[in-house]
Write a protein that holds these residues in place. Structure first.
Motif, PDB file in Angstrom:
ATOM      1  N   LYS A 165       0.819  -1.211   0.000  1.00 52.38           N
ATOM      2  CA  LYS A 165       0.000   0.000   0.000  1.00 52.38           C
ATOM      3  C   LYS A 165       0.857   1.267   0.000  1.00 52.38           C
ATOM      4  O   LYS A 165       0.521   2.267  -0.644  1.00 52.38           O
ATOM      5  CB  LYS A 165      -0.917  -0.003   1.225  1.00 52.38           C
ATOM      6  N   GLN A 166       1.978   1.201   0.703  1.00 54.13           N
ATOM      7  CA  GLN A 166       2.824   2.384   0.835  1.00 54.13           C
ATOM      8  C   GLN A 166       3.285   2.931  -0.518  1.00 54.13           C
ATOM      9  O   GLN A 166       3.514   4.124  -0.672  1.00 54.13           O
ATOM     10  CB  GLN A 166       4.029   2.019   1.688  1.00 54.13           C
ATOM     11  N   ARG A 167       3.422   2.046  -1.498  1.00 57.60           N
ATOM     12  CA  ARG A 167       3.861   2.482  -2.834  1.00 57.60           C
ATOM     13  C   ARG A 167       2.707   2.481  -3.837  1.00 57.60           C
ATOM     14  O   ARG A 167       2.902   2.438  -5.049  1.00 57.60           O
ATOM     15  CB  ARG A 167       5.013   1.613  -3.334  1.00 57.60           C
ATOM     16  N   GLY A 168       1.515   2.505  -3.361  1.00 57.88           N
ATOM     17  CA  GLY A 168       0.346   2.577  -4.278  1.00 57.88           C
ATOM     18  C   GLY A 168      -0.849   1.773  -3.802  1.00 57.88           C
ATOM     19  O   GLY A 168      -1.757   2.329  -3.232  1.00 57.88           O
ATOM     20  N   PRO A 169      -0.828   0.469  -3.991  1.00 58.03           N
ATOM     21  CA  PRO A 169       0.154  -0.308  -4.741  1.00 58.03           C
ATOM     22  C   PRO A 169       0.039  -0.078  -6.252  1.00 58.03           C
ATOM     23  O   PRO A 169      -1.020   0.281  -6.732  1.00 58.03           O
ATOM     24  CB  PRO A 169      -0.215  -1.762  -4.408  1.00 58.03           C
ATOM     25  N   VAL A 170       1.169  -0.257  -6.936  1.00 58.36           N
ATOM     26  CA  VAL A 170       1.118  -0.149  -8.397  1.00 58.36           C
ATOM     27  C   VAL A 170       1.122  -1.508  -9.070  1.00 58.36           C
ATOM     28  O   VAL A 170       0.704  -1.645 -10.210  1.00 58.36           O
ATOM     29  CB  VAL A 170       2.282   0.699  -8.967  1.00 58.36           C
ATOM     30  N   LEU A 171       1.641  -2.511  -8.350  1.00 58.14           N
ATOM     31  CA  LEU A 171       1.627  -3.865  -8.923  1.00 58.14           C
ATOM     32  C   LEU A 171       0.732  -4.761  -8.095  1.00 58.14           C
ATOM     33  O   LEU A 171       0.495  -4.513  -6.918  1.00 58.14           O
ATOM     34  CB  LEU A 171       3.036  -4.472  -8.927  1.00 58.14           C
ATOM     35  N   LYS A 172       0.292  -5.816  -8.744  1.00 56.12           N
ATOM     36  CA  LYS A 172      -0.509  -6.817  -8.040  1.00 56.12           C
ATOM     37  C   LYS A 172       0.164  -8.155  -8.302  1.00 56.12           C
ATOM     38  O   LYS A 172       0.640  -8.416  -9.404  1.00 56.12           O
ATOM     39  CB  LYS A 172      -1.918  -6.754  -8.624  1.00 56.12           C
ATOM     40  N   GLN A 173       0.191  -8.980  -7.260  1.00 57.41           N
ATOM     41  CA  GLN A 173       0.803 -10.286  -7.417  1.00 57.41           C
ATOM     42  C   GLN A 173      -0.269 -11.331  -7.658  1.00 57.41           C
ATOM     43  O   GLN A 173      -1.289 -11.343  -6.968  1.00 57.41           O
ATOM     44  CB  GLN A 173       1.586 -10.621  -6.151  1.00 57.41           C
ATOM     45  N   THR A 174      -0.042 -12.196  -8.634  1.00 57.38           N
ATOM     46  CA  THR A 174      -0.981 -13.292  -8.865  1.00 57.38           C
ATOM     47  C   THR A 174      -0.183 -14.584  -8.969  1.00 57.38           C
ATOM     48  O   THR A 174       1.044 -14.565  -8.923  1.00 57.38           O
ATOM     49  CB  THR A 174      -1.782 -13.095 -10.167  1.00 57.38           C
ATOM     50  N   GLY A 175      -0.884 -15.685  -9.138  1.00 60.28           N
ATOM     51  CA  GLY A 175      -0.201 -16.969  -9.294  1.00 60.28           C
ATOM     52  C   GLY A 175       0.144 -17.595  -7.959  1.00 60.28           C
ATOM     53  O   GLY A 175      -0.184 -17.064  -6.902  1.00 60.28           O
ATOM     54  N   THR A 176       0.837 -18.719  -8.018  1.00 65.63           N
ATOM     55  CA  THR A 176       1.174 -19.448  -6.806  1.00 65.63           C
ATOM     56  C   THR A 176       2.628 -19.188  -6.432  1.00 65.63           C
ATOM     57  O   THR A 176       3.390 -18.645  -7.211  1.00 65.63           O
ATOM     58  CB  THR A 176       1.002 -20.968  -7.026  1.00 65.63           C
ATOM     59  N   ARG A 177       2.955 -19.624  -5.246  1.00 67.64           N
ATOM     60  CA  ARG A 177       4.287 -19.379  -4.708  1.00 67.64           C
ATOM     61  C   ARG A 177       5.404 -19.813  -5.663  1.00 67.64           C
ATOM     62  O   ARG A 177       6.432 -19.160  -5.783  1.00 67.64           O
ATOM     63  CB  ARG A 177       4.413 -20.134  -3.375  1.00 67.64           C
ATOM     64  N   ARG A 178       5.197 -20.902  -6.355  1.00 64.86           N
ATOM     65  CA  ARG A 178       6.237 -21.413  -7.242  1.00 64.86           C
ATOM     66  C   ARG A 178       6.212 -20.684  -8.585  1.00 64.86           C
ATOM     67  O   ARG A 178       7.124 -20.787  -9.373  1.00 64.86           O
ATOM     68  CB  ARG A 178       6.047 -22.917  -7.473  1.00 64.86           C
ATOM     69  N   ASN A 179       5.125 -19.970  -8.826  1.00 66.81           N
ATOM     70  CA  ASN A 179       4.967 -19.378 -10.148  1.00 66.81           C
ATOM     71  C   ASN A 179       4.297 -17.998 -10.042  1.00 66.81           C
ATOM     72  O   ASN A 179       3.220 -17.780 -10.575  1.00 66.81           O
ATOM     73  CB  ASN A 179       4.109 -20.341 -10.993  1.00 66.81           C
ATOM     74  N   TYR A 180       4.958 -17.107  -9.327  1.00 68.16           N
ATOM     75  CA  TYR A 180       4.389 -15.773  -9.145  1.00 68.16           C
ATOM     76  C   TYR A 180       4.358 -14.994 -10.445  1.00 68.16           C
ATOM     77  O   TYR A 180       5.266 -15.066 -11.256  1.00 68.16           O
ATOM     78  CB  TYR A 180       5.213 -14.963  -8.137  1.00 68.16           C
ATOM     79  N   ARG A 181       3.304 -14.228 -10.601  1.00 72.29           N
ATOM     80  CA  ARG A 181       3.202 -13.306 -11.729  1.00 72.29           C
ATOM     81  C   ARG A 181       2.898 -11.920 -11.178  1.00 72.29           C
ATOM     82  O   ARG A 181       2.303 -11.796 -10.101  1.00 72.29           O
ATOM     83  CB  ARG A 181       2.060 -13.716 -12.660  1.00 72.29           C
ATOM     84  N   TRP A 182       3.315 -10.921 -11.902  1.00 70.67           N
ATOM     85  CA  TRP A 182       3.057  -9.545 -11.502  1.00 70.67           C
ATOM     86  C   TRP A 182       2.264  -8.852 -12.593  1.00 70.67           C
ATOM     87  O   TRP A 182       2.296  -9.252 -13.752  1.00 70.67           O
ATOM     88  CB  TRP A 182       4.377  -8.812 -11.265  1.00 70.67           C
ATOM     89  N   GLN A 183       1.585  -7.799 -12.176  1.00 70.59           N
ATOM     90  CA  GLN A 183       0.701  -7.119 -13.111  1.00 70.59           C
ATOM     91  C   GLN A 183       0.515  -5.679 -12.650  1.00 70.59           C
ATOM     92  O   GLN A 183       0.379  -5.432 -11.450  1.00 70.59           O
ATOM     93  CB  GLN A 183      -0.650  -7.850 -13.063  1.00 70.59           C
ATOM     94  N   PHE A 184       0.517  -4.730 -13.565  1.00 73.47           N
ATOM     95  CA  PHE A 184       0.228  -3.336 -13.200  1.00 73.47           C
ATOM     96  C   PHE A 184      -1.256  -3.225 -12.849  1.00 73.47           C
ATOM     97  O   PHE A 184      -2.111  -3.671 -13.620  1.00 73.47           O
ATOM     98  CB  PHE A 184       0.539  -2.383 -14.354  1.00 73.47           C
ATOM     99  N   LEU A 185      -1.557  -2.632 -11.705  1.00 73.31           N
ATOM    100  CA  LEU A 185      -2.957  -2.461 -11.325  1.00 73.31           C
ATOM    101  C   LEU A 185      -3.641  -1.454 -12.240  1.00 73.31           C
ATOM    102  O   LEU A 185      -4.801  -1.591 -12.573  1.00 73.31           O
ATOM    103  CB  LEU A 185      -3.041  -1.973  -9.875  1.00 73.31           C
ATOM    104  N   ASN A 186      -2.911  -0.414 -12.608  1.00 77.75           N
ATOM    105  CA  ASN A 186      -3.436   0.561 -13.551  1.00 77.75           C
ATOM    106  C   ASN A 186      -2.567   0.515 -14.810  1.00 77.75           C
ATOM    107  O   ASN A 186      -1.491   1.110 -14.842  1.00 77.75           O
ATOM    108  CB  ASN A 186      -3.395   1.961 -12.912  1.00 77.75           C
ATOM    109  N   PRO A 187      -3.023  -0.182 -15.840  1.00 85.35           N
ATOM    110  CA  PRO A 187      -2.179  -0.370 -17.030  1.00 85.35           C
ATOM    111  C   PRO A 187      -1.832   0.946 -17.729  1.00 85.35           C
ATOM    112  O   PRO A 187      -0.864   1.006 -18.473  1.00 85.35           O
ATOM    113  CB  PRO A 187      -3.030  -1.250 -17.954  1.00 85.35           C
ATOM    114  N   GLN A 188      -2.602   2.008 -17.447  1.00 85.14           N
ATOM    115  CA  GLN A 188      -2.272   3.295 -18.055  1.00 85.14           C
ATOM    116  C   GLN A 188      -0.951   3.853 -17.523  1.00 85.14           C
ATOM    117  O   GLN A 188      -0.405   4.795 -18.078  1.00 85.14           O
ATOM    118  CB  GLN A 188      -3.379   4.312 -17.778  1.00 85.14           C
TER     119      GLN A 188
END
Ligand SMILES: Nc1ncnc2c1ncn2[C@@H]1O[C@H](COP(=O)(O)OP(=O)(O)OP(=O)(O)O)[C@@H](O)[C@H]1O
Ligand SMILES: [Mg+2]
Length: 400
Positions: free
Chosen positions: A360-383
């Protein structure tokens, strides 16, 4: 030979590039042909309604507005009429429909509904004090209209999740089941229609789903070419494609860059937009980007330490190869980060940065998805992706 003065060109530039305003006129609406056709078909099939959804800034309102203009039949006294309303966070089912009928009353006065102002007031809509409580009330009011209505409800995502989402689904079902010849078009920010309509399964047959993905390069290039043509400006070879690429699918950036590059050309008393104008326009676009992208960015990369890597890692994320849903893995950040810094960082060296971007302190700007062995990241605001890339160019971290 052109006849326009530089001042007239400037005015035309302001007409053709509209970074803060949805498109209202079909002639300014670029691309999206298939989606327009599908929406058109839905309006022309009885019992079909429409949900227009997608990420923020992909052009949902523009598509809805242009469709509203196109489907109207103003010449025919009994033809279709379009009604557009926008929701806010104070709305519920009842207040949304009150807005719709207020809007219809205004349109009636403007002879939109019922052509002949001297004609007897047949079926005039009067909304009583007790308001509109349920889908049955809406149906009765809509059926009393003299013209079939295409009712656009924009920003539906802003309506608090209370009963409205289910009641809207019930209304669509009721309209379909009882042959009401009006069409409801729901528009909002969402990844899927499940986010907008509760119980959408029961009305799946009755709705055309129109998902707006980020725009294609060819569509964005067209916005630039059209705009410069109207302002009677030439441009360096490939400049339209370059602006399209920098926009990363988000048309507001195409409008910003096209506009400010063209202004620089005119400021220099020239009539050909150059790559030099575009370089200058990147700073203008960053300064004038809508909303709070600047604050979002600064908050994400803020640090008291000079040697921190937040700017570089966030830029690496913006440049990282992504899947069709915009997701990337930490390893996808390595190569761009190497290009930016000239150093070869192991993923372990910036993993904590990614995690912090998701706090939260940095936005958040990214969101984490996927499982522990296969984490994926994604911009919360793609703009933010085109913003971060333009910022990287502006600050010299990468080349244009
Ligand atoms: N097909 C298009 N052709 C040209 N310009 C477009 C097109 N679609 C959108 N735009 C431009 O892109 C910007 C964003 O469009 P619009 O407001 O319609 O998006 P939106 O998805 O409704 O945004 P929000 O999620 O903020 O409501 C505006 O500047 C608009 O003029
Ligand atoms: Mg909108």
């Amino acid at each position: 030979m052109s006849s326009l003065t530089l001042n007239e060109r400037r005015n035309r530039l302001n007409t053709s590039f509209t970074p803060y305003k949805a498109i209202y006129l079909p002639e300014w609406f670029a691309g999206r042909t298939k989606l327009r056709d599908r929406a058109w078909d839905a309006v022309n099939s009885s019992g079909r309604h429409i949900v227009i959804f997608g990420d923020r800034g992909t052009g949902k309102t523009s598509l809805a507005r242009v469709l509203a203009v196109e489907v109207q039949e103003p010449k025919s006294p009994t033809g279709r009429r379009s009604i557009v309303v926008s929701c806010s966070s104070n709305d519920d089912f009842s207040s949304i429909w009150r807005k719709v009928f207020q809007e219809i009353q205004v349109t009636q006065r403007q002879i939109g509904f019922m052509q002949d102002a001297t004609a007897p007031v047949v079926g005039r809509v009067e909304v009583g004090e007790d308001g509109i409580e349920n889908p049955g009330d809406v149906r009765l009011l809509v059926r009393s209209l003299p013209n079939p209505a295409i009712i656009f409800i924009d920003e539906f995502d802003r309506v608090p999740v209370n009963g409205a989402h289910r009641l809207m689904a019930d209304t669509i079902k009721l309209f379909s089941d009882t042959g009401v010849d009006s069409t409801i078009v729901i528009v909002g920010v969402a990844d899927s229609i499940a986010d907008l309509i509760a119980g959408h399964e029961s009305i799946a047959r009755n709705i055309a789903q129109i998902q707006l993905l980020p725009m294609e390069l060819a569509e964005l290039s067209l916005i630039v070419r059209q705009g410069y043509k109207y302002a009677e400006l030439g441009s360096d070879r490939g400049l339209d494609g370059k602006i399209a690429e920098l926009s990363q699918g988000y048309p507001a950036y195409t409008h910003l860059l096209g506009l400010w590059a063209g202004r620089r050309t005119l400021d220099g008393n020239r009539t050909t937009v150059t790559y030099g104008d575009l370089d200058g326009a990147i700073g203008d676009a960053l300064e004038n980007a809508a909303g709070n992208l600047q604050q979002e960015y600064e908050r994400a990369v803020a640090s008291v330490r000079k040697d921190n890597l937040f700017r570089e890692v966030l830029l690496g994320c913006a440049l990282a190869e992504k899947d069709s849903l915009g997701r990337f893995a930490a390893v996808n950040v390595r190569e761009p980060l190497h290009r930016i810094t000239g150093k070869d960082y192991e993923t372990g060296a910036f993993q904590s940065h990614l995690a912090k971007f998701a706090e939260k302190q940095r936005g958040p700007v990214l969101k984490q998805t996927g499982t522990r062995r296969n984490y994926r990241w994604q911009f919360l605001n793609p703009q933010l992706i085109p913003y971060v890339r333009l910022n990287g160019i502006q600050t010299g971290l990468i080349d244009r």
